[in-house]
Design a protein around this motif. Structure first.
Motif, mmCIF file in Angstrom:
data_model
loop_
_atom_site.group_PDB
_atom_site.id
_atom_site.type_symbol
_atom_site.label_atom_id
_atom_site.label_comp_id
_atom_site.label_asym_id
_atom_site.label_seq_id
_atom_site.Cartn_x
_atom_site.Cartn_y
_atom_site.Cartn_z
ATOM 1 N N ASN A 14 8.586 -3.391 3.556
ATOM 2 C CA ASN A 14 9.928 -3.963 3.593
ATOM 3 C C ASN A 14 10.231 -4.548 4.968
ATOM 4 O OD1 ASN A 14 12.806 -4.392 3.524
ATOM 5 N ND2 ASN A 14 12.881 -2.999 1.785
ATOM 6 N N ILE A 15 10.592 -5.847 4.992
ATOM 7 C CA ILE A 15 10.848 -6.516 6.264
ATOM 8 C C ILE A 15 12.178 -6.103 6.884
ATOM 9 C CG2 ILE A 15 9.456 -8.513 5.629
ATOM 10 C CD1 ILE A 15 12.172 -10.025 5.219
ATOM 11 N N CYS A 16 13.018 -5.408 6.132
ATOM 12 C CA CYS A 16 14.320 -4.992 6.648
ATOM 13 C C CYS A 16 14.289 -3.582 7.215
ATOM 14 C CB CYS A 16 15.374 -5.114 5.552
ATOM 15 S SG CYS A 16 15.620 -6.813 4.993
ATOM 16 N N LYS A 17 13.099 -3.021 7.301
ATOM 17 C CA LYS A 17 12.912 -1.698 7.878
ATOM 18 C C LYS A 17 11.792 -1.772 8.906
ATOM 19 C CE LYS A 17 14.263 0.649 3.583
ATOM 20 N NZ LYS A 17 13.852 1.617 2.521
ATOM 21 N N PRO A 18 11.666 -0.776 9.781
ATOM 22 C CA PRO A 18 10.556 -0.796 10.739
ATOM 23 C C PRO A 18 9.211 -0.840 10.023
ATOM 24 C CG PRO A 18 12.191 0.838 11.381
ATOM 25 C CD PRO A 18 12.580 0.359 10.009
ATOM 26 N N PHE A 19 8.257 -1.542 10.609
ATOM 27 C CA PHE A 19 6.935 -1.674 10.006
ATOM 28 C C PHE A 19 6.276 -0.309 9.863
ATOM 29 C CE2 PHE A 19 2.321 -2.064 10.418
ATOM 30 C CZ PHE A 19 2.040 -2.949 9.400
ATOM 31 N N ASP A 20 5.834 0.002 8.656
ATOM 32 C CA ASP A 20 5.206 1.296 8.374
ATOM 33 C C ASP A 20 4.319 1.148 7.145
ATOM 34 O OD1 ASP A 20 4.472 3.917 8.006
ATOM 35 O OD2 ASP A 20 6.481 4.649 7.518
ATOM 36 N N VAL A 74 -9.415 -9.589 1.967
ATOM 37 C CA VAL A 74 -9.073 -10.152 3.277
ATOM 38 C C VAL A 74 -8.214 -11.399 3.093
ATOM 39 C CG1 VAL A 74 -9.945 -11.167 5.407
ATOM 40 C CG2 VAL A 74 -11.081 -9.164 4.438
ATOM 41 N N GLY A 75 -8.515 -12.190 2.052
ATOM 42 C CA GLY A 75 -7.655 -13.327 1.739
ATOM 43 C C GLY A 75 -6.256 -12.886 1.353
ATOM 44 N N ASP A 76 -6.151 -11.879 0.501
ATOM 45 C CA ASP A 76 -4.835 -11.369 0.112
ATOM 46 C C ASP A 76 -4.044 -10.884 1.325
ATOM 47 O OD1 ASP A 76 -4.756 -11.837 -2.613
ATOM 48 O OD2 ASP A 76 -5.512 -9.858 -3.176
ATOM 49 N N LEU A 77 -4.703 -10.180 2.214
ATOM 50 C CA LEU A 77 -4.023 -9.633 3.389
ATOM 51 C C LEU A 77 -3.420 -10.735 4.248
ATOM 52 C CD1 LEU A 77 -3.336 -7.136 5.096
ATOM 53 C CD2 LEU A 77 -5.550 -7.392 6.216
ATOM 54 N N HIS A 78 -4.033 -11.928 4.218
ATOM 55 C CA HIS A 78 -3.552 -13.021 5.054
ATOM 56 C C HIS A 78 -2.671 -14.011 4.297
ATOM 57 C CE1 HIS A 78 -6.556 -11.239 7.661
ATOM 58 N NE2 HIS A 78 -5.892 -11.811 8.643
ATOM 59 N N GLN A 79 -2.212 -13.618 3.121
ATOM 60 C CA GLN A 79 -1.142 -14.333 2.431
ATOM 61 C C GLN A 79 0.108 -13.503 2.693
ATOM 62 O OE1 GLN A 79 1.509 -15.042 0.762
ATOM 63 N NE2 GLN A 79 1.035 -15.299 -1.404
ATOM 64 N N PRO A 80 1.026 -13.987 3.551
ATOM 65 C CA PRO A 80 2.128 -13.138 4.031
ATOM 66 C C PRO A 80 2.977 -12.484 2.958
ATOM 67 C CG PRO A 80 1.944 -15.084 5.397
ATOM 68 C CD PRO A 80 0.997 -15.290 4.240
ATOM 69 N N MET A 81 3.068 -13.093 1.764
ATOM 70 C CA MET A 81 3.884 -12.484 0.724
ATOM 71 C C MET A 81 3.185 -11.299 0.065
ATOM 72 S SD MET A 81 6.465 -14.169 1.308
ATOM 73 C CE MET A 81 7.417 -13.108 0.229
ATOM 74 N N HIS A 82 1.948 -11.011 0.458
ATOM 75 C CA HIS A 82 1.282 -9.777 0.050
ATOM 76 C C HIS A 82 1.485 -8.688 1.096
ATOM 77 C CE1 HIS A 82 -1.472 -11.122 -3.361
ATOM 78 N NE2 HIS A 82 -0.800 -12.202 -3.023
ATOM 79 N N ALA A 83 2.101 -9.047 2.235
ATOM 80 C CA ALA A 83 2.223 -8.116 3.350
ATOM 81 C C ALA A 83 3.646 -7.658 3.607
ATOM 82 C CB ALA A 83 1.654 -8.760 4.625
ATOM 83 N N GLY A 84 4.618 -8.503 3.305
ATOM 84 C CA GLY A 84 6.002 -8.146 3.573
ATOM 85 C C GLY A 84 6.909 -8.598 2.453
ATOM 86 N N ASP A 85 7.934 -7.811 2.157
ATOM 87 C CA ASP A 85 8.882 -8.202 1.123
ATOM 88 C C ASP A 85 10.218 -7.531 1.369
ATOM 89 O OD1 ASP A 85 8.628 -5.546 0.223
ATOM 90 O OD2 ASP A 85 8.506 -6.134 -1.885
ATOM 91 N N MET A 86 11.123 -7.662 0.411
ATOM 92 C CA MET A 86 12.439 -7.031 0.482
ATOM 93 C C MET A 86 12.689 -6.249 -0.796
ATOM 94 S SD MET A 86 14.670 -10.165 2.153
ATOM 95 C CE MET A 86 16.199 -9.237 1.964
ATOM 96 N N ALA A 87 11.706 -5.435 -1.172
ATOM 97 C CA ALA A 87 11.768 -4.677 -2.421
ATOM 98 C C ALA A 87 11.963 -5.625 -3.602
ATOM 99 C CB ALA A 87 12.888 -3.629 -2.366
ATOM 100 N N ASP A 88 11.284 -6.779 -3.543
ATOM 101 C CA ASP A 88 11.420 -7.798 -4.573
ATOM 102 C C ASP A 88 10.058 -8.253 -5.093
ATOM 103 O OD1 ASP A 88 10.447 -9.316 -2.446
ATOM 104 O OD2 ASP A 88 12.388 -10.206 -1.996
ATOM 105 N N ARG A 89 9.085 -7.326 -5.082
ATOM 106 C CA ARG A 89 7.738 -7.596 -5.572
ATOM 107 C C ARG A 89 7.100 -8.772 -4.836
ATOM 108 N NH1 ARG A 89 7.236 -9.273 -10.557
ATOM 109 N NH2 ARG A 89 9.371 -9.990 -10.792
ATOM 110 N N GLY A 90 7.169 -8.706 -3.509
ATOM 111 C CA GLY A 90 6.537 -9.737 -2.700
ATOM 112 C C GLY A 90 7.126 -11.114 -2.888
ATOM 113 N N GLY A 91 8.421 -11.176 -3.158
ATOM 114 C CA GLY A 91 9.093 -12.453 -3.357
ATOM 115 C C GLY A 91 9.042 -12.964 -4.777
ATOM 116 N N ASN A 92 8.381 -12.250 -5.687
ATOM 117 C CA ASN A 92 8.323 -12.695 -7.079
ATOM 118 C C ASN A 92 9.708 -12.710 -7.725
ATOM 119 O OD1 ASN A 92 5.574 -13.287 -8.305
ATOM 120 N ND2 ASN A 92 5.119 -11.431 -7.138
#
Length: 293
Positions: A96-102, A145-163
């Protein structure tokens, strides 16, 4: 299905993509080919030797004859849920981008992309394992490694990666934030000249490319999470993403122009880091130690 994958193989070799599946196919193939071009010659030979053993996976509808096809194998096998359903959570981590990275909560039990990058690097490095296990590990590693570097697989707002974030992409309606980054924006970014696996790296010095290889999956995860936090959501919403309520916002042409270099450098970083992991696993016999995130 086999005819479709054969066509995909041809398309991947030419690096032509449809917007609807640009990152799923084109982007993953791009990252994998950047890595294949970057690795040591002996690493490249080892990769091709393992790919030649692809029949051992017994996934005829999802062949791995080329590095491009191998890079999308992990998506192809989603059509085999009885065999591979357990791998579904391995493609993302959505911190979640609205919380500290963890990474702790999303990586519980190793069910996240960062953990699986390290796990499959370890399996690939272990030459005592059956060939089939190492072939599968290679295919997973090329994809994750490709998935990890698609930012919507790394951060979201509890919205399924922006889906769950409805949006317009320029004049294209009825899409969502995740699809924009997986598809339309990926296609635009990776085909903007100079495009393709060779062209996209030309804007970086040798020192910069080598520098991209530094760090580990936690560093890379935090970096892509930051891209999601600082670029993907704010540019779409035109507001603080953690304090905004906008219905079906529009990603403007100006926003797209801003995001193209962001997405391009993310893919180049993915390719360089994948190359490092492959060199270490296949030639040096080293891989990340098991950790609990």
């Amino acid at each position: 299905m086999i005819r479709f994958l054969a066509a995909l193989c041809t398309a991947a070799s030419l690096f032509i993509a449809s917007p609807a599946a640009a990152y799923w196919e084109y982007g993953h193939g791009l990252v994998a080919r950047i890595a294949l071009n970057e690795v040591r010659p002996e690493t490249r030979a080892a990769i091709l030797a393992l790919l030649a053993e692809g029949d051992r996976l017994e996934t005829d509808e999802c062949p791995i004859d080329t590095v491009e096809l191998a890079s999308i194998w992990a998506d192809c096998i989603k059509g085999m849920p009885d065999r591979y359903g357990y791998a579904s959570p391995w493609h993302y981590q959505n911190v979640n981008i609205c919380k500290p990275f963890d990474l702790g909560p999303p990586c519980e039990g190793g069910n996240c992309v960062a953990a699986q990058v390290e796990r499959n690097a370890r399996l690939l490095a272990d030459k005592s394992l059956p060939t089939s296990v190492r072939v599968e590990a290679l295919a997973f590693l090329l994809h994750f490694v490709g998935d990890l570097h698609q930012p919507m697989h790394a951060g979201d707002m509890a919205d399924r990666g922006g889906n769950a974030v409805d949006a317009h992409y320029g004049l294209i309606p009825e899409t969502n934030l995740h699809a924009i980054w997986d598809g339309y924006l990926a296609e635009r970014s990776f085909t903007t000249p100079p495009g393709g696996p060779e062209g996209i790296v030309t804007g970086y010095s040798r020192a910069e490319l080598d520098g991209f290889k530094a760090g580990d999956v936690v560093d890379w995860s935090r970096e892509m999470w930051t891209v999601s936090k600082d670029y993907a959501y704010p540019l779409l919403l035109d507001a603080d993403p953690c304090d905004a309520e906008v219905e079906r916002p529009v990603l403007s042409q100006a926003d797209i122009e801003t995001l193209i270099p962001v997405m391009r450098v993310s893919a180049v970083k993915g390719g360089m880091r994948l190359a490092r992991l492959l060199d270490e696993a296949l030639i040096d016999g080293t891989a990340p130690r098991f950790r609990r995130f």
